[in-house]
Write an enzyme that holds these catalytic residues in place. Structure first.
Site, mmCIF file in Angstrom:
data_model
loop_
_atom_site.group_PDB
_atom_site.id
_atom_site.type_symbol
_atom_site.label_atom_id
_atom_site.label_comp_id
_atom_site.label_asym_id
_atom_site.label_seq_id
_atom_site.Cartn_x
_atom_site.Cartn_y
_atom_site.Cartn_z
ATOM 1 N N ASN A 62 0.833 -1.202 0.000
ATOM 2 C CA ASN A 62 0.000 0.000 0.000
ATOM 3 C C ASN A 62 0.869 1.254 0.000
ATOM 4 O O ASN A 62 1.922 1.303 0.634
ATOM 5 C CB ASN A 62 -1.035 -0.003 1.136
ATOM 6 N N GLU A 64 0.440 5.277 0.585
ATOM 7 C CA GLU A 64 -0.480 6.314 1.067
ATOM 8 C C GLU A 64 -0.024 7.703 0.638
ATOM 9 O O GLU A 64 1.043 7.877 0.043
ATOM 10 C CB GLU A 64 -0.618 6.197 2.588
ATOM 11 N N CYS A 73 -4.255 0.775 -2.379
ATOM 12 C CA CYS A 73 -4.047 -0.499 -1.672
ATOM 13 C C CYS A 73 -2.977 -1.354 -2.355
ATOM 14 O O CYS A 73 -2.757 -1.250 -3.574
ATOM 15 C CB CYS A 73 -5.341 -1.307 -1.651
ATOM 16 N N GLU A 75 -3.055 -4.437 -3.182
ATOM 17 C CA GLU A 75 -3.572 -5.315 -4.238
ATOM 18 C C GLU A 75 -3.651 -4.589 -5.579
ATOM 19 O O GLU A 75 -3.330 -5.144 -6.634
ATOM 20 C CB GLU A 75 -4.976 -5.823 -3.866
ATOM 21 N N CYS A 112 -10.417 -4.916 0.432
ATOM 22 C CA CYS A 112 -11.489 -3.917 0.526
ATOM 23 C C CYS A 112 -12.388 -3.984 -0.709
ATOM 24 O O CYS A 112 -12.069 -4.642 -1.704
ATOM 25 C CB CYS A 112 -10.890 -2.514 0.668
ATOM 26 N N CYS A 115 -10.880 -2.954 -4.120
ATOM 27 C CA CYS A 115 -9.983 -3.992 -4.651
ATOM 28 C C CYS A 115 -10.786 -5.170 -5.204
ATOM 29 O O CYS A 115 -10.416 -5.757 -6.223
ATOM 30 C CB CYS A 115 -9.003 -4.459 -3.584
HETATM 31 N N1 THU Z 1 -5.239 -1.543 2.509
HETATM 32 C C1 THU Z 1 -4.671 -2.358 1.567
HETATM 33 O O1 THU Z 1 -3.595 -2.073 1.046
HETATM 34 N N2 THU Z 1 -5.340 -3.483 1.228
HETATM 35 C C2 THU Z 1 -6.489 -3.912 1.800
HETATM 36 O O2 THU Z 1 -7.012 -4.950 1.407
HETATM 37 C C3 THU Z 1 -7.111 -3.132 2.875
HETATM 38 C C4 THU Z 1 -6.519 -1.802 3.145
HETATM 39 C C5 THU Z 1 -4.517 -0.341 2.901
HETATM 40 C C6 THU Z 1 -5.115 0.966 2.461
HETATM 41 C C7 THU Z 1 -4.559 1.922 3.494
HETATM 42 O O3 THU Z 1 -3.259 2.322 3.081
HETATM 43 C C8 THU Z 1 -4.417 1.073 4.747
HETATM 44 O O4 THU Z 1 -4.444 -0.280 4.315
HETATM 45 C C9 THU Z 1 -5.524 1.299 5.771
HETATM 46 O O5 THU Z 1 -6.766 1.179 5.194
#
Ligand code: THU
Length: 161
Positions: A62, A64, A73, A75, A112, A115
């Site tokens: 991920n 940010e 994310c 994925e 999520c 994704c």
């Molecule tokens: N996140 C992911 O990378 N994948 C997921 O399946 C769930 C959430 C990340 C997004 C964000 O950077 C952090 O986790 C918190 O939501």
């Protein structure tokens, strides 16, 4: 009133030792990838590694941003990387792991909603189901044969025609 019922099936394993060597390798890689996440805002680090249909390995974490909606994310980072490097090549299996801000990571997390929708379209355009391996750094492992199982009654671009 007539109704319908939708069920999903997935496998549950108690430890990485119960996985095939190929699956265990992907999961170990996803677990290690969490160290490469850029997550200074949530401190929730997600790592993913996939084996593509052509045998290549691709990872994602991920990423940010101070402008929160710009974050992406692990994925979808992985799918974008795979698509950029090997256009049109499907993903066979993707392992996903994480580490939360307290250092706890003892059960699987599930992708999520955005994704899930992105998995669905990636599958449709490559014609290949994505098998998912979900686990923390320890604890149970869930394996689902088809990522689309996580998105019943999905929105499909075909509906726009
Ligand atoms: N996140 C992911 O990378 N994948 C997921 O399946 C769930 C959430 C990340 C997004 C964000 O950077 C952090 O986790 C918190 O939501």
């Amino acid at each position: 009133m007539p109704g319908k019922r939708i069920e999903i099936n997935f496998e549950v394993y108690d430890s990485i030792g119960e996985l095939s060597p190929e699956d265990a390798f992907l999961l170990e890689s996803a677990r290690a990838q969490t160290a490469n996440a850029y997550a200074p805002y949530s401190n929730f680090c997600v790592g993913a590694t996939a084996r593509l249909v052509n045998g290549e390995l691709v990872s994602g974490t991920n990423q940010e941003n101070a402008s929160f909606p710009a974050g992406i994310c692990a994925e979808r980072v992985l799918m974008s990387t795979a698509s950029g490097l090997y256009p049109g090549v499907g993903i066979k299996t993707m392992a996903i792991s994480y580490l939360n801000k307290n250092g706890h990571s003892d059960h699987p997390i599930s992708p999520c909603g955005i994704c899930r929708q992105s998995f669905a379209e990636f599958q449709i355009r490559t014609g290949q189901s994505i098998r998912l391996i979900l686990s923390g750094q320890s604890g149970q492992i869930f394996i689902m044969q088809d990522a689309v199982d996580l998105l019943p009654l999905m929105f499909n671009a075909e509906d726009m025609k």
